[in-house]
Design an enzyme around this catalytic site. Structure first.
Site, PDB file in Angstrom:
ATOM      1  N   GLU A  48      -0.876  33.031 -24.160  1.00  0.00           N
ATOM      2  CA  GLU A  48      -1.207  32.029 -23.142  1.00  0.00           C
ATOM      3  C   GLU A  48      -0.355  30.794 -23.416  1.00  0.00           C
ATOM      4  O   GLU A  48      -0.356  30.274 -24.534  1.00  0.00           O
ATOM      5  CB  GLU A  48      -2.672  31.608 -23.222  1.00  0.00           C
ATOM      6  CG  GLU A  48      -3.691  32.686 -23.001  1.00  0.00           C
ATOM      7  CD  GLU A  48      -5.108  32.148 -23.184  1.00  0.00           C
ATOM      8  OE1 GLU A  48      -5.266  30.907 -23.300  1.00  0.00           O
ATOM      9  OE2 GLU A  48      -6.040  32.950 -23.238  1.00  0.00           O
ATOM     10  N   ASP A  59     -10.162  20.576 -22.629  1.00  0.00           N
ATOM     11  CA  ASP A  59      -9.491  20.569 -23.928  1.00  0.00           C
ATOM     12  C   ASP A  59     -10.125  19.575 -24.891  1.00  0.00           C
ATOM     13  O   ASP A  59     -10.381  18.420 -24.542  1.00  0.00           O
ATOM     14  CB  ASP A  59      -8.009  20.223 -23.764  1.00  0.00           C
ATOM     15  CG  ASP A  59      -7.272  21.211 -22.890  1.00  0.00           C
ATOM     16  OD1 ASP A  59      -7.672  22.387 -22.893  1.00  0.00           O
ATOM     17  OD2 ASP A  59      -6.309  20.823 -22.208  1.00  0.00           O
TER      18      ASP A  59
END
Length: 273
Positions: A48, A59
């Protein structure tokens, strides 16, 4: 090789697939390519590549630090495609993980076309729902080899069975099971709700008669945790732990050595189920 084929190959070998993540442009444009190729060489089955974004919602601080470093370094969408091209050339299926706004701004069909041209396998879209993803569903069908580009949507601990059915029905390649209610980051223990989430998701996939794999991410940081997750999920997804090896390293060579060592540890873990 497609993402589904990589999962199927791992399953045939009696293990889970290892999926590794890093943002493009981190620690530098070339450094990211070197690190990702190291991850492939040391045992990652799927890669990824994160598209750095100024307003990350999912995140945690580790990946935020890496993304900030990439953005300060001037990384652009074109650099993401160049990174995809370099990594996909190894033969390992390569996905882009991105928030939706950069794709929408770039142009959905244009993004899909350029991703396919770079050899990318598809997108992981953490903030896009199938209901709002009509343009992406169409573009992913129109570009890429075979059925088209993979579209990986996320299921969460809070997802109802009805919601999981809708998400898995729209997904292709695999479905991403987010094991934590919160942001990314390696944890000392895998969330106790994770096995149940995978079990519920797999039951719904089986009922639909598809063979969509279930990859579990958010929180895995070492070989022991990888082995634990490999005991109930089809894929083990690791991101922050790789980023941390590079952030903590005094130079790129040391960082690459750390990334290799971690990949080898995780690769052994997914084989210890």
């Amino acid at each position: 090789m497609s993402v589904q084929a990589a999962y199927d190959k791992a399953k045939a070998e009696g293990r889970a697939a290892l999926v590794g993540y890093l943002p493009a442009g981190f620690p530098t444009r070339d450094g990211a390519v070197d690190a990702l190729k190291t991850m492939v060489d040391a045992g990652c089955d799927v890669i990824e590549i994160g598209l750095p974004y100024t307003d990350p919602m999912m995140d945690g601080p580790t990946i935020q630090d890496a993304v900030h470093q990439a953005l300060v370094g001037g990384v652009r969408v074109a650099d993401v495609f160049r990174t995809v091209e370099a990594v996909a050339a190894t033969g390992v299926p390569t996905l882009v993980m991105t928030y939706w706004n950069p794709v929408d701004h770039y142009g959905v069909d244009r993004f899909a076309r350029d991703l396919a041209s770079a050899g990318g396998s598809g997108l992981i879209t953490p903030d896009l729902t199938p209901e709002e993803g009509g343009a992406w569903l169409a573009a992913s069908d129109a570009h890429g080899e075979g059925e088209g580009l993979d579209r990986v949507f996320l299921v969460a601990l809070s997802s109802t069975d009805e919601r999981i059915e809708k998400i898995t029905g729209a997904s292709r390649g695999f479905v991403y099971a987010a094991s934590l209610m919160g942001v990314t980051g390696a944890r000392r223990a895998v969330d106790t709700g994770a096995p149940r989430l995978v079990e519920r998701t797999r039951a719904i996939i089986d009922k639909a008669g598809t063979a969509l794999p279930v990859g579990l991410g958010l929180g895995v940081g070492d070989g022991a945790q990888a082995a634990e997750v490999a005991g109930f999920a089809d894929g083990v997804i690791v991101g922050s732990a790789f980023v941390r090896r590079l952030l903590d390293a005094p130079d790129l060579a040391s960082g690459l050595a750390g990334v290799r060592a971690l990949t080898e540890e995780l690769a052994a873990g997914v084989r210890a189920r």
